[in-house]
Scaffold this motif. Structure first.
Motif, PDB file in Angstrom:
ATOM      1  N   ILE A   1      64.400 -20.482 -48.923  1.00 47.66           N
ATOM      2  CA  ILE A   1      63.072 -21.097 -48.906  1.00 47.66           C
ATOM      3  C   ILE A   1      62.912 -21.981 -47.672  1.00 47.66           C
ATOM      4  O   ILE A   1      61.828 -22.081 -47.110  1.00 47.66           O
ATOM      5  CB  ILE A   1      62.774 -21.872 -50.220  1.00 47.66           C
ATOM      6  CG1 ILE A   1      61.297 -22.258 -50.318  1.00 47.66           C
ATOM      7  CG2 ILE A   1      63.631 -23.119 -50.341  1.00 47.66           C
ATOM      8  CD1 ILE A   1      60.398 -21.126 -50.654  1.00 47.66           C
ATOM      9  N   GLY A   2      64.002 -22.581 -47.214  1.00 46.84           N
ATOM     10  CA  GLY A   2      63.947 -23.411 -46.009  1.00 46.84           C
ATOM     11  C   GLY A   2      63.577 -22.616 -44.775  1.00 46.84           C
ATOM     12  O   GLY A   2      62.809 -23.079 -43.923  1.00 46.84           O
ATOM     13  N   LEU A   3      64.113 -21.403 -44.664  1.00 52.73           N
ATOM     14  CA  LEU A   3      63.769 -20.545 -43.531  1.00 52.73           C
ATOM     15  C   LEU A   3      62.305 -20.113 -43.594  1.00 52.73           C
ATOM     16  O   LEU A   3      61.642 -20.004 -42.567  1.00 52.73           O
ATOM     17  CB  LEU A   3      64.676 -19.318 -43.502  1.00 52.73           C
ATOM     18  CG  LEU A   3      66.166 -19.589 -43.290  1.00 52.73           C
ATOM     19  CD1 LEU A   3      66.963 -18.287 -43.375  1.00 52.73           C
ATOM     20  CD2 LEU A   3      66.395 -20.272 -41.960  1.00 52.73           C
ATOM     21  N   VAL A   4      61.829 -19.884 -44.797  1.00 49.53           N
ATOM     22  CA  VAL A   4      60.419 -19.528 -44.975  1.00 49.53           C
ATOM     23  C   VAL A   4      59.536 -20.689 -44.536  1.00 49.53           C
ATOM     24  O   VAL A   4      58.548 -20.499 -43.812  1.00 49.53           O
ATOM     25  CB  VAL A   4      60.136 -19.148 -46.453  1.00 49.53           C
ATOM     26  CG1 VAL A   4      58.652 -18.996 -46.697  1.00 49.53           C
ATOM     27  CG2 VAL A   4      60.882 -17.878 -46.811  1.00 49.53           C
ATOM     28  N   ILE A   5      59.882 -21.891 -44.951  1.00 51.56           N
ATOM     29  CA  ILE A   5      59.097 -23.079 -44.592  1.00 51.56           C
ATOM     30  C   ILE A   5      59.095 -23.273 -43.080  1.00 51.56           C
ATOM     31  O   ILE A   5      58.044 -23.517 -42.483  1.00 51.56           O
ATOM     32  CB  ILE A   5      59.637 -24.315 -45.332  1.00 51.56           C
ATOM     33  CG1 ILE A   5      59.324 -24.182 -46.830  1.00 51.56           C
ATOM     34  CG2 ILE A   5      59.060 -25.602 -44.754  1.00 51.56           C
ATOM     35  CD1 ILE A   5      60.056 -25.162 -47.724  1.00 51.56           C
TER      36      ILE A   5
ATOM     37  N   GLY B   1      48.750 -25.868 -45.603  1.00 52.38           N
ATOM     38  CA  GLY B   1      47.449 -25.311 -45.981  1.00 52.38           C
ATOM     39  C   GLY B   1      47.551 -24.064 -46.836  1.00 52.38           C
ATOM     40  O   GLY B   1      46.709 -23.172 -46.737  1.00 52.38           O
ATOM     41  N   ILE B   2      48.604 -23.997 -47.660  1.00 52.96           N
ATOM     42  CA  ILE B   2      48.785 -22.848 -48.545  1.00 52.96           C
ATOM     43  C   ILE B   2      49.032 -23.334 -49.965  1.00 52.96           C
ATOM     44  O   ILE B   2      49.329 -24.507 -50.186  1.00 52.96           O
ATOM     45  CB  ILE B   2      49.974 -21.960 -48.092  1.00 52.96           C
ATOM     46  CG1 ILE B   2      51.292 -22.750 -48.106  1.00 52.96           C
ATOM     47  CG2 ILE B   2      49.714 -21.346 -46.731  1.00 52.96           C
ATOM     48  CD1 ILE B   2      52.517 -21.909 -47.847  1.00 52.96           C
ATOM     49  N   SER B   3      48.912 -22.424 -50.913  1.00 52.97           N
ATOM     50  CA  SER B   3      49.189 -22.767 -52.305  1.00 52.97           C
ATOM     51  C   SER B   3      50.680 -22.581 -52.579  1.00 52.97           C
ATOM     52  O   SER B   3      51.388 -21.893 -51.837  1.00 52.97           O
ATOM     53  CB  SER B   3      48.370 -21.892 -53.254  1.00 52.97           C
ATOM     54  OG  SER B   3      48.872 -20.566 -53.241  1.00 52.97           O
ATOM     55  N   TYR B   4      51.133 -23.168 -53.665  1.00 49.65           N
ATOM     56  CA  TYR B   4      52.527 -23.005 -54.083  1.00 49.65           C
ATOM     57  C   TYR B   4      52.815 -21.525 -54.336  1.00 49.65           C
ATOM     58  O   TYR B   4      53.866 -21.017 -53.946  1.00 49.65           O
ATOM     59  CB  TYR B   4      52.774 -23.848 -55.340  1.00 49.65           C
ATOM     60  CG  TYR B   4      54.174 -23.776 -55.857  1.00 49.65           C
ATOM     61  CD1 TYR B   4      55.210 -24.449 -55.213  1.00 49.65           C
ATOM     62  CD2 TYR B   4      54.480 -23.041 -56.994  1.00 49.65           C
ATOM     63  CE1 TYR B   4      56.513 -24.387 -55.682  1.00 49.65           C
ATOM     64  CE2 TYR B   4      55.775 -22.974 -57.473  1.00 49.65           C
ATOM     65  CZ  TYR B   4      56.790 -23.643 -56.812  1.00 49.65           C
ATOM     66  OH  TYR B   4      58.068 -23.579 -57.276  1.00 49.65           O
ATOM     67  N   CYS B   5      51.886 -20.830 -54.958  1.00 52.31           N
ATOM     68  CA  CYS B   5      52.057 -19.387 -55.227  1.00 52.31           C
ATOM     69  C   CYS B   5      52.173 -18.600 -53.927  1.00 52.31           C
ATOM     70  O   CYS B   5      52.988 -17.674 -53.835  1.00 52.31           O
ATOM     71  CB  CYS B   5      50.901 -18.861 -56.068  1.00 52.31           C
ATOM     72  SG  CYS B   5      50.935 -19.454 -57.764  1.00 52.31           S
ATOM     73  N   ASP B   6      51.372 -18.955 -52.926  1.00 50.29           N
ATOM     74  CA  ASP B   6      51.470 -18.280 -51.626  1.00 50.29           C
ATOM     75  C   ASP B   6      52.850 -18.474 -51.016  1.00 50.29           C
ATOM     76  O   ASP B   6      53.420 -17.542 -50.448  1.00 50.29           O
ATOM     77  CB  ASP B   6      50.413 -18.805 -50.653  1.00 50.29           C
ATOM     78  CG  ASP B   6      49.010 -18.362 -51.005  1.00 50.29           C
ATOM     79  OD1 ASP B   6      48.862 -17.364 -51.747  1.00 50.29           O
ATOM     80  OD2 ASP B   6      48.057 -19.016 -50.539  1.00 50.29           O
ATOM     81  N   LEU B   7      53.396 -19.679 -51.143  1.00 53.57           N
ATOM     82  CA  LEU B   7      54.720 -19.954 -50.608  1.00 53.57           C
ATOM     83  C   LEU B   7      55.770 -19.089 -51.295  1.00 53.57           C
ATOM     84  O   LEU B   7      56.620 -18.483 -50.636  1.00 53.57           O
ATOM     85  CB  LEU B   7      55.072 -21.438 -50.773  1.00 53.57           C
ATOM     86  CG  LEU B   7      56.464 -21.851 -50.282  1.00 53.57           C
ATOM     87  CD1 LEU B   7      56.592 -21.653 -48.780  1.00 53.57           C
ATOM     88  CD2 LEU B   7      56.749 -23.287 -50.659  1.00 53.57           C
ATOM     89  N   ILE B   8      55.700 -18.998 -52.594  1.00 48.21           N
ATOM     90  CA  ILE B   8      56.671 -18.193 -53.343  1.00 48.21           C
ATOM     91  C   ILE B   8      56.501 -16.711 -53.013  1.00 48.21           C
ATOM     92  O   ILE B   8      57.489 -15.995 -52.812  1.00 48.21           O
ATOM     93  CB  ILE B   8      56.543 -18.447 -54.864  1.00 48.21           C
ATOM     94  CG1 ILE B   8      56.816 -19.926 -55.177  1.00 48.21           C
ATOM     95  CG2 ILE B   8      57.472 -17.538 -55.645  1.00 48.21           C
ATOM     96  CD1 ILE B   8      58.120 -20.472 -54.646  1.00 48.21           C
ATOM     97  N   ASN B   9      55.256 -16.243 -52.930  1.00 48.83           N
ATOM     98  CA  ASN B   9      55.020 -14.843 -52.564  1.00 48.83           C
ATOM     99  C   ASN B   9      55.541 -14.544 -51.163  1.00 48.83           C
ATOM    100  O   ASN B   9      56.103 -13.485 -50.913  1.00 48.83           O
ATOM    101  CB  ASN B   9      53.535 -14.498 -52.654  1.00 48.83           C
ATOM    102  CG  ASN B   9      53.068 -14.369 -54.078  1.00 48.83           C
ATOM    103  OD1 ASN B   9      53.853 -14.079 -54.979  1.00 48.83           O
ATOM    104  ND2 ASN B   9      51.795 -14.600 -54.301  1.00 48.83           N
ATOM    105  N   TYR B  10      55.359 -15.476 -50.249  1.00 50.98           N
ATOM    106  CA  TYR B  10      55.867 -15.295 -48.895  1.00 50.98           C
ATOM    107  C   TYR B  10      57.389 -15.246 -48.922  1.00 50.98           C
ATOM    108  O   TYR B  10      58.004 -14.477 -48.191  1.00 50.98           O
ATOM    109  CB  TYR B  10      55.365 -16.415 -47.978  1.00 50.98           C
ATOM    110  CG  TYR B  10      55.609 -16.123 -46.518  1.00 50.98           C
ATOM    111  CD1 TYR B  10      54.673 -15.411 -45.776  1.00 50.98           C
ATOM    112  CD2 TYR B  10      56.765 -16.541 -45.885  1.00 50.98           C
ATOM    113  CE1 TYR B  10      54.900 -15.122 -44.434  1.00 50.98           C
ATOM    114  CE2 TYR B  10      56.998 -16.259 -44.548  1.00 50.98           C
ATOM    115  CZ  TYR B  10      56.061 -15.556 -43.830  1.00 50.98           C
ATOM    116  OH  TYR B  10      56.287 -15.274 -42.522  1.00 50.98           O
ATOM    117  N   GLN B  11      57.995 -16.050 -49.791  1.00 51.30           N
ATOM    118  CA  GLN B  11      59.455 -16.038 -49.944  1.00 51.30           C
ATOM    119  C   GLN B  11      59.933 -14.642 -50.322  1.00 51.30           C
ATOM    120  O   GLN B  11      60.888 -14.136 -49.766  1.00 51.30           O
ATOM    121  CB  GLN B  11      59.864 -17.051 -51.020  1.00 51.30           C
ATOM    122  CG  GLN B  11      61.257 -16.868 -51.579  1.00 51.30           C
ATOM    123  CD  GLN B  11      62.345 -17.579 -50.817  1.00 51.30           C
ATOM    124  OE1 GLN B  11      62.068 -18.545 -50.143  1.00 51.30           O
ATOM    125  NE2 GLN B  11      63.551 -17.108 -50.932  1.00 51.30           N
TER     126      GLN B  11
END
Length: 89
Positions: free
Chosen positions: A6-10, A58-68
């Protein structure tokens, strides 16, 4: 899904948003050490920290998880799964 990634995604999302670490720190109201440990996958952020990160990006928590999920290449896509006698049309 490999949770520590998740850190690399962030970090990837921060760079895509053309944010320096300092700008990101200010927007997310986090410390430099927090961002360092998260982006280098040394610590997994808590939900409260993830919420701040999402607001800053500027994203939702769900967007972050989906991107992960899309970021993690070890997660097979449905089209790469073979089943005997099955066809994908």
């Amino acid at each position: 899904m490999d949770i520590p990634k998740i850190g690399l995604v962030i970090k990837t999302l921060r760079l895509q948003n053309k944010l320096t670490q300092q700008q990101f720190i200010e927007k997310a109201d986090l410390t430099r050490s927090q961002i360092y440990y998260i982006e280098t996958c040394k610590k997994i952020p808590r939900k409260q920290t993830l919420d701040k990160i999402c607001v800053a990006l500027g994203i939702s928590y769900c967007d972050l998880i989906n991107y992960q999920y899309s970021f993690d290449s070890s997660t097979p896509s449905i089209s790469s799964i073979e089943a005997p006698g099955a066809t994908i049309g």
